[in-house]
Design a protein around this motif. Structure first.
Motif: not given
Length: 237
Positions: A63-74
Motif C-alpha cells: 500500500q505504501w509503495e502504491t501510494y508513493q507512486q500515485v502521489v508522485r504521479q499527481r
C-alpha cells in the motif's frame, strides 16, 4: 522522487498523509490535503471518511509503495481523475480514462437547462442528440434524469464510446451510441432531433501548448477547436 518517512517500516495513515501533503504542496497542487486523502482512499479502496477517522492504522508495504507512486504521479501534473478513474457529474459517478475529457461542473448547467424543458414534451418522447459525447456524462445524465427521452450520442473516438457505454451500464440507462463525425451520420440518414446538445472543443489551436499542465493530459481531439476555437461551433450551426 520518494516520500521519505524516515523509517524502514511503512508509516501509519496519519504520517503517510502528512508526507503526501508536503510533497503535493511543493509540487504546486492547489488542494494538497484533499488530494492526498482522495489518493489514499483510492489506494485503500475505502471512503475518505474512513481514511480520516481511522488514521492510526499502518500501511502495508504494498500500500505504501502504491501510494508513493500515485502521489508522485499527481505531483507531476497528471490529473487526479485519471489516477482514480472517476469523476462526479450531476451527482452521478462516471468512469474516466485518458480517452475522454474530464467532465466539469460548469457543464452541468447545460444538462439542467435541457431538463428544465421536460414540460414542453409532455405526452411525447423528446429526441435528444449529444454531439461529441466523450465519457457520456451529458447523455447518461439526461437519460438518467429524463428516462422518457430518447437519447442518442455520437463521438468520433471508439475509445471514448467504450467508456460512455460502460457509464450507461453503470447507471442503468438506455442510450443509442453512434461512432461518427458530428452530425454527418444523421444528416446522411435524414434523421431529426428535437434537441441537440454538445460541449465541443473550443480551445484555439495556438493556445493548446499553454494550457494548465493537467489539461494537457486530456485528449487533444476533445480540446482543439481549430485556429480560432470556433471550428466545431460553425459545423453545428
Amino acid at each position: 522522487m520518494r516520500l521519505n518517512s524516515g523509517n524502514a517500516k511503512p508509516p501509519v495513515i496519519r504520517d503517510a498523509l502528512l508526507l503526501a501533503v508536503q510533497f503535493l504542496r511543493r509540487a504546486g497542487i492547489p488542494q494538497p490535503r484533499l488530494e492526498a486523502e482522495l489518493l489514499l482512499a483510492h489506494v485503500l479502496e475505502e471512503s475518505t471518511l474512513r481514511v480520516i477517522t481511522h488514521d492510526e492504522r499502518p500501511l502495508t508495504p504494498a500500500q505504501w509503495e502504491t501510494y508513493q507512486q500515485v502521489v508522485r504521479q499527481r505531483g507531476s501534473g497528471y490529473p487526479l481523475q485519471y489516477i482514480t478513474g472517476r469523476q462526479e457529474f450531476m451527482s452521478l459517478m462516471f468512469k474516466v480514462t485518458p480517452q475522454v475529457l474530464i467532465p466539469r461542473s460548469d457543464t452541468e448547467v447545460l444538462v439542467e437547462t435541457v431538463l428544465a424543458l421536460k414540460g414542453d414534451f409532455a405526452g411525447r418522447p423528446c429526441r435528444i442528440l449529444d454531439v461529441g459525447t466523450g465519457s457520456g456524462a451529458i447523455a447518461v445524465s439526461l437519460a438518467f434524469y429524463w428516462p422518457e427521452a430518447q437519447v442518442t450520442a455520437v463521438d468520433l473516438s471508439p475509445g471514448a464510446l467504450a467508456v460512455a457505454r460502460e457509464n450507461a451500464r453503470r447507471h442503468g440507462v438506455q442510450v443509442e451510441w453512434v461512432q461518427g463525425d458530428g452530425l454527418t451520420p444523421f444528416l446522411a440518414a435524414g434523421r431529426q432531433f428535437d434537441l441537440i446538445v454538445s460541449n465541443p472543443p473550443y480551445i484555439p489551436s495556438p493556445q493548446l501548448s499553454s494550457l494548465q499542465r493537467e489539461v494537457q493530459h486530456e485528449p487533444a481531439l476533445a480540446l482543439d477547436g481549430g485556429p480560432d476555437g470556433l471550428r466545431f461551433y460553425r459545423r453545428l450551426a
